[in-house]
Design an enzyme around this catalytic site. Structure first.
Site, mmCIF file in Angstrom:
data_model
loop_
_atom_site.group_PDB
_atom_site.id
_atom_site.type_symbol
_atom_site.label_atom_id
_atom_site.label_comp_id
_atom_site.label_asym_id
_atom_site.label_seq_id
_atom_site.Cartn_x
_atom_site.Cartn_y
_atom_site.Cartn_z
ATOM 1 N N ASP A 103 0.839 -1.196 0.000
ATOM 2 C CA ASP A 103 0.000 0.000 0.000
ATOM 3 C C ASP A 103 0.876 1.248 0.000
ATOM 4 O O ASP A 103 1.033 1.937 1.016
ATOM 5 C CB ASP A 103 -0.941 -0.026 1.205
ATOM 6 C CG ASP A 103 -1.939 -1.170 1.134
ATOM 7 O OD1 ASP A 103 -2.301 -1.565 0.006
ATOM 8 O OD2 ASP A 103 -2.349 -1.680 2.190
ATOM 9 N N LYS A 127 0.549 -8.123 -2.993
ATOM 10 C CA LYS A 127 -0.739 -7.604 -3.452
ATOM 11 C C LYS A 127 -0.574 -6.157 -3.873
ATOM 12 O O LYS A 127 -0.114 -5.315 -3.092
ATOM 13 C CB LYS A 127 -1.796 -7.712 -2.354
ATOM 14 C CG LYS A 127 -3.188 -7.260 -2.817
ATOM 15 C CD LYS A 127 -4.229 -7.486 -1.746
ATOM 16 C CE LYS A 127 -4.234 -6.403 -0.680
ATOM 17 N NZ LYS A 127 -4.751 -5.099 -1.214
ATOM 18 N N THR A 183 -14.380 -6.743 4.045
ATOM 19 C CA THR A 183 -14.170 -6.986 5.472
ATOM 20 C C THR A 183 -14.335 -5.719 6.310
ATOM 21 O O THR A 183 -14.336 -5.785 7.543
ATOM 22 C CB THR A 183 -12.787 -7.600 5.738
ATOM 23 O OG1 THR A 183 -11.787 -6.821 5.083
ATOM 24 C CG2 THR A 183 -12.726 -9.032 5.234
ATOM 25 N N ASP A 237 -5.075 -6.590 -7.177
ATOM 26 C CA ASP A 237 -6.302 -6.399 -6.409
ATOM 27 C C ASP A 237 -7.004 -5.110 -6.835
ATOM 28 O O ASP A 237 -6.951 -4.100 -6.142
ATOM 29 C CB ASP A 237 -5.934 -6.371 -4.915
ATOM 30 C CG ASP A 237 -7.130 -6.131 -4.015
ATOM 31 O OD1 ASP A 237 -8.239 -6.548 -4.381
ATOM 32 O OD2 ASP A 237 -6.943 -5.527 -2.943
ATOM 33 N N GLN A 281 -11.054 -2.007 9.435
ATOM 34 C CA GLN A 281 -11.536 -3.368 9.278
ATOM 35 C C GLN A 281 -12.539 -3.713 10.377
ATOM 36 O O GLN A 281 -12.389 -3.303 11.522
ATOM 37 C CB GLN A 281 -10.367 -4.369 9.340
ATOM 38 C CG GLN A 281 -9.316 -4.157 8.271
ATOM 39 C CD GLN A 281 -9.743 -4.674 6.909
ATOM 40 O OE1 GLN A 281 -10.884 -5.038 6.701
ATOM 41 N NE2 GLN A 281 -8.813 -4.710 5.980
ATOM 42 N N LYS A 334 -10.387 -5.223 -8.037
ATOM 43 C CA LYS A 334 -11.812 -5.402 -7.719
ATOM 44 C C LYS A 334 -12.743 -4.822 -8.791
ATOM 45 O O LYS A 334 -13.590 -3.966 -8.513
ATOM 46 C CB LYS A 334 -12.135 -4.766 -6.367
ATOM 47 C CG LYS A 334 -11.363 -5.336 -5.183
ATOM 48 C CD LYS A 334 -11.839 -4.695 -3.886
ATOM 49 C CE LYS A 334 -11.089 -5.197 -2.676
ATOM 50 N NZ LYS A 334 -9.701 -4.670 -2.624
ATOM 51 N N TYR A 335 -12.621 -5.313 -10.000
ATOM 52 C CA TYR A 335 -13.457 -4.795 -11.082
ATOM 53 C C TYR A 335 -14.939 -5.042 -10.814
ATOM 54 O O TYR A 335 -15.346 -6.125 -10.391
ATOM 55 C CB TYR A 335 -13.057 -5.443 -12.408
ATOM 56 C CG TYR A 335 -11.652 -5.115 -12.832
ATOM 57 C CD1 TYR A 335 -11.254 -3.803 -13.065
ATOM 58 C CD2 TYR A 335 -10.699 -6.130 -12.997
ATOM 59 C CE1 TYR A 335 -9.956 -3.512 -13.468
ATOM 60 C CE2 TYR A 335 -9.411 -5.841 -13.398
ATOM 61 C CZ TYR A 335 -9.040 -4.527 -13.632
ATOM 62 O OH TYR A 335 -7.763 -4.245 -14.027
ATOM 63 N N GLY A 338 -1.201 -6.312 5.567
ATOM 64 C CA GLY A 338 -0.673 -5.041 5.094
ATOM 65 C C GLY A 338 -0.151 -4.189 6.224
ATOM 66 O O GLY A 338 1.010 -4.268 6.605
ATOM 67 N N ARG A 339 -1.037 -3.402 6.808
ATOM 68 C CA ARG A 339 -0.628 -2.421 7.815
ATOM 69 C C ARG A 339 0.041 -3.013 9.060
ATOM 70 O O ARG A 339 0.914 -2.354 9.630
ATOM 71 C CB ARG A 339 -1.825 -1.545 8.179
ATOM 72 C CG ARG A 339 -2.120 -0.516 7.087
ATOM 73 C CD ARG A 339 -3.396 0.243 7.303
ATOM 74 N NE ARG A 339 -4.570 -0.596 7.055
ATOM 75 C CZ ARG A 339 -5.814 -0.110 6.963
ATOM 76 N NH1 ARG A 339 -6.028 1.189 7.103
ATOM 77 N NH2 ARG A 339 -6.830 -0.919 6.724
ATOM 78 N N ASP A 381 -18.373 -3.692 -12.955
ATOM 79 C CA ASP A 381 -18.945 -2.862 -14.011
ATOM 80 C C ASP A 381 -19.819 -3.766 -14.872
ATOM 81 O O ASP A 381 -20.057 -4.921 -14.532
ATOM 82 C CB ASP A 381 -17.827 -2.211 -14.833
ATOM 83 C CG ASP A 381 -18.213 -0.837 -15.376
ATOM 84 O OD1 ASP A 381 -19.315 -0.720 -15.960
ATOM 85 O OD2 ASP A 381 -17.424 0.109 -15.223
ATOM 86 N N ILE A 382 -20.263 -3.254 -16.004
ATOM 87 C CA ILE A 382 -21.046 -4.098 -16.905
ATOM 88 C C ILE A 382 -20.142 -5.210 -17.460
ATOM 89 O O ILE A 382 -18.919 -5.046 -17.513
ATOM 90 C CB ILE A 382 -21.677 -3.273 -18.049
ATOM 91 C CG1 ILE A 382 -20.589 -2.615 -18.914
ATOM 92 C CG2 ILE A 382 -22.626 -2.221 -17.489
ATOM 93 C CD1 ILE A 382 -21.143 -1.929 -20.151
ATOM 94 N N PRO A 383 -20.717 -6.349 -17.853
ATOM 95 C CA PRO A 383 -19.905 -7.502 -18.248
ATOM 96 C C PRO A 383 -18.842 -7.209 -19.298
ATOM 97 O O PRO A 383 -17.696 -7.650 -19.167
ATOM 98 C CB PRO A 383 -20.945 -8.501 -18.756
ATOM 99 C CG PRO A 383 -22.161 -8.196 -17.948
ATOM 100 C CD PRO A 383 -22.163 -6.693 -17.806
#
Length: 240
Positions: A4, A26, A117, A53, A196, A55-56, A216-217, A58-60
């Site tokens: 990150d 990631k 999460t 990562d 989280q 995270k798409y 991560g953090r 949208d329309i197909p």
């Protein structure tokens, strides 16, 4: 390990220090937006693969094109979409990763994000999603498997139910991992939950059935990130 960062140089510099301790890096929206595909190539060159990562959702047709481009970047082993995009969108994404394999390239595995999460039942209700998180997550996991997706991103709290419903070959990637405050790992890492809600310790996530855990953090914010990463690795090994 979640990179990150907001620049290519800082991400690669950090990754070099712990590349021998992690199974995968990631790369999320912040770093990819700042540095683009080049950061994937440079991080992948360090040895571990890359979980892209983004995270798409949208329309197909749009998601299919985005997943095809992402999956074709050298070094990407995992790529993800939002299960809430629906069956048609998930099937379009599956076709895209399969197309990469047909072109003779290594096929990354496709994951579907279930319920973030950071969301608890109250937050879900605010956006019109009824029921407890574990029930919604399980339903989305089953939908993803039916669409041909390789696995899901879900908290450790839902991992056992997903494993039982979707089988041993279905991947479970668990974010929101935080060492227990009274553990040996916590002495070397940061244990703050930040934003989280549904969290677990590395040991809890592995015992629940996670194939990969995302940290991560707790490592990024540690005084000695390498020691923090090693502590997480040791806890994973002890849990198996």
């Amino acid at each position: 390990m979640a990179l990150d960062f907001d620049s290519l140089s800082s991400a690669v510099k950090f990754a070099e220090k712990i590349a021998d301790l992690v199974g995968m890096f990631k790369i999320g929206k912040q770093l990819f937006t700042a540095a683009g595909p080049e950061v994937v190539r440079q991080v992948a060159a360090l040895g571990p693969g890359v979980f892209l990562d983004l995270k798409y959702h949208d329309i197909p047709n749009t998601v299919a094109g985005a997943v095809l481009s992402a999956a074709a970047i050298n070094g990407v082993q995992l790529v993800n979409i939002h299960a809430l995009g629906g069956s048609a969108m998930m099937r379009a994404a599956v076709q895209s990763v399969n197309a990469v394999s047909a072109m003779g390239e290594d096929r990354p595995r496709l994951l579907a994000v279930t319920i973030l999460t950071s969301l608890d039942q109250k937050a879900m209700r605010e956006v019109g999603i009824a029921g407890p998180p574990n029930a919604r997550v399980l339903k989305l996991a089953k939908l993803a498997k039916k669409a041909g997706v390789d696995g899901v991103v879900a908290s450790a709290q839902e991992a056992r139910a997903i494993r039982k419903a979707c089988g041993q070959e279905f991947l479970i990637v668990t974010p929101g991992v935080r060492p227990a405050e009274d553990s040996d790992t916590a002495k070397k890492t940061s244990t703050k939950k930040h934003d989280q809600s549904r969290t677990a310790t590395p040991s809890e996530a592995i015992k629940a059935g996670a194939d990969f855990i995302v940290v991560g953090r707790p490592i990024l914010a540690a005084a000695d990130p390498r020691a923090a990463a090693q502590a997480v690795v040791d806890e994973i090994a002890a849990a198996k």
